[in-house]
Design a protein around this motif. Sequence first.
Motif, short mmCIF file in Angstrom:
data_model
loop_
_atom_site.label_atom_id
_atom_site.label_comp_id
_atom_site.label_asym_id
_atom_site.label_seq_id
_atom_site.Cartn_x
_atom_site.Cartn_y
_atom_site.Cartn_z
N ARG A 21 0.84 -1.21 0.00
CA ARG A 21 0.00 0.00 0.00
C ARG A 21 0.87 1.25 0.00
O ARG A 21 0.61 2.21 -0.73
N ALA A 22 1.92 1.23 0.84
CA ALA A 22 2.79 2.41 0.95
C ALA A 22 3.54 2.64 -0.37
O ALA A 22 3.65 3.78 -0.85
N LYS A 23 4.05 1.56 -0.97
CA LYS A 23 4.81 1.73 -2.23
C LYS A 23 3.93 2.27 -3.35
O LYS A 23 4.32 3.16 -4.11
N PHE A 172 -11.82 0.58 -11.87
CA PHE A 172 -11.11 0.55 -10.59
C PHE A 172 -12.09 0.81 -9.45
O PHE A 172 -13.16 1.39 -9.67
N LEU A 173 -11.71 0.45 -8.24
CA LEU A 173 -12.59 0.71 -7.09
C LEU A 173 -12.85 2.21 -6.96
O LEU A 173 -13.89 2.62 -6.45
N SER A 174 -11.87 3.01 -7.40
CA SER A 174 -12.00 4.46 -7.26
C SER A 174 -12.57 5.13 -8.51
O SER A 174 -12.60 6.36 -8.57
N GLY A 175 -12.99 4.35 -9.51
CA GLY A 175 -13.59 4.95 -10.71
C GLY A 175 -12.79 4.60 -11.95
O GLY A 175 -12.35 3.48 -12.14
N GLU A 176 -12.57 5.62 -12.79
CA GLU A 176 -11.83 5.40 -14.04
C GLU A 176 -10.34 5.28 -13.81
O GLU A 176 -9.60 4.78 -14.65
N ASP A 182 -7.98 1.03 -4.24
CA ASP A 182 -7.41 -0.01 -5.10
C ASP A 182 -6.08 -0.53 -4.53
O ASP A 182 -5.82 -1.73 -4.56
N TYR A 183 -5.26 0.38 -4.02
CA TYR A 183 -3.96 -0.05 -3.47
C TYR A 183 -4.18 -0.89 -2.22
O TYR A 183 -3.44 -1.85 -1.96
N ALA A 184 -5.19 -0.51 -1.43
CA ALA A 184 -5.47 -1.26 -0.19
C ALA A 184 -5.82 -2.71 -0.52
O ALA A 184 -5.37 -3.63 0.15
N LEU A 185 -6.62 -2.92 -1.57
CA LEU A 185 -7.01 -4.29 -1.89
C LEU A 185 -5.92 -5.05 -2.65
O LEU A 185 -5.66 -6.22 -2.37
N VAL A 186 -5.25 -4.38 -3.56
CA VAL A 186 -4.27 -5.14 -4.37
C VAL A 186 -3.09 -5.59 -3.53
O VAL A 186 -2.41 -6.56 -3.88
N GLY A 187 -2.85 -4.94 -2.40
CA GLY A 187 -1.81 -5.40 -1.49
C GLY A 187 -1.99 -6.87 -1.14
O GLY A 187 -1.02 -7.63 -1.06
N ALA A 188 -3.23 -7.28 -0.96
CA ALA A 188 -3.52 -8.69 -0.62
C ALA A 188 -3.05 -9.61 -1.76
O ALA A 188 -2.46 -10.67 -1.52
N HIS A 208 -10.32 -10.45 -11.29
CA HIS A 208 -9.14 -10.94 -12.01
C HIS A 208 -8.66 -9.88 -13.01
O HIS A 208 -7.46 -9.55 -13.07
N GLY A 209 -9.58 -9.34 -13.80
CA GLY A 209 -9.22 -8.32 -14.79
C GLY A 209 -8.68 -7.07 -14.13
O GLY A 209 -7.69 -6.47 -14.60
N TRP A 210 -9.31 -6.69 -13.01
CA TRP A 210 -8.83 -5.52 -12.25
C TRP A 210 -7.42 -5.76 -11.73
O TRP A 210 -6.56 -4.89 -11.80
N ARG A 211 -7.16 -7.00 -11.22
CA ARG A 211 -5.82 -7.32 -10.70
C ARG A 211 -4.77 -7.18 -11.81
O ARG A 211 -3.68 -6.66 -11.59
N GLU A 212 -5.13 -7.61 -13.02
CA GLU A 212 -4.19 -7.46 -14.15
C GLU A 212 -3.88 -5.98 -14.39
O GLU A 212 -2.72 -5.60 -14.60
#
Length: 228
Positions: A21-23, A172-176, A182-188, A208-212
């Motif tokens: 998240r920090a990076k 994205f979770l935050s829109g376009e 998004d960073y909070a979730l992709v950290g997982a 899955h598509g969002w993770r890509e």
Amino acid sequence: MITLYDLVLDGDRRPSPFCWRAKLALRHKGLDWRDEPVGFTEKHKIAFADSQLVPVIHDGTKVVKDSWAIAKHLEQAYPDKPLFPGAAGASYAHFVVGWVDTAVHPALFPLLVSDLYERVRPVDKPYFQESRAKRLGTTDFAAIQGIARETGVATFRSALEPARRVLREQAFLSGEQPAYPDYALVGAFLWARSTTPFELLEPSDPVHGWRERMLDLFDGLGRKAKAA
Ligand SMILES: N[C@@H](CCC(=O)N[C@@H](CS)C(=O)NCC(=O)O)C(=O)O
């Protein structure tokens, strides 16, 4: 120059979802940093911050520990390119952080614990084994992971449902554009990617598509990081 203290595994793998998240927040702000890897038994490196956990950042005279405190610090100190866009942006981000910490991470941990243990630096293994056994009630991480993979994948996927509903309708979770939620979730997922080859998602899942898309951000910061 900002210094970021980041958890390190064997082979320079970087697993910590909170450090990710920090990076990503730093890159979102267009900030560069000096990387300081910290092994599980190298707490002396972050003693100056009075912390037992990473991430910690040293930014000029300021020392900030905890990923959410770091996000708030960056937003205040570097207001360009908001991490929390929109009127309720900070509240939304805080909510997503709480959801990931309490629903997503606990569902994910048993699915990867044994693969993670295999990748802990040899010098850190006794510490990891003892500290995680306290959480799990056993040192048989392989058994926990085996059971979780039989019964816990559906639980993990169902924990993602709030994100899936949003990602069916937007990129994205935050829109376009991506932002801190998004960073909070992709950290997982970066945690999982660095520790296990186990595939968590169906290709047809909107997550899955969002993770890509998330792995491609910032010149492939996540994708280029050492995977399991
Ligand atoms: N609430 C903290 C959690 C930080 C945390 O749990 N960090 C883990 C790495 S993912 C850690 O430093 N673990 C070291 C240990 O378990 O000794 C944050 O958001 O930064």
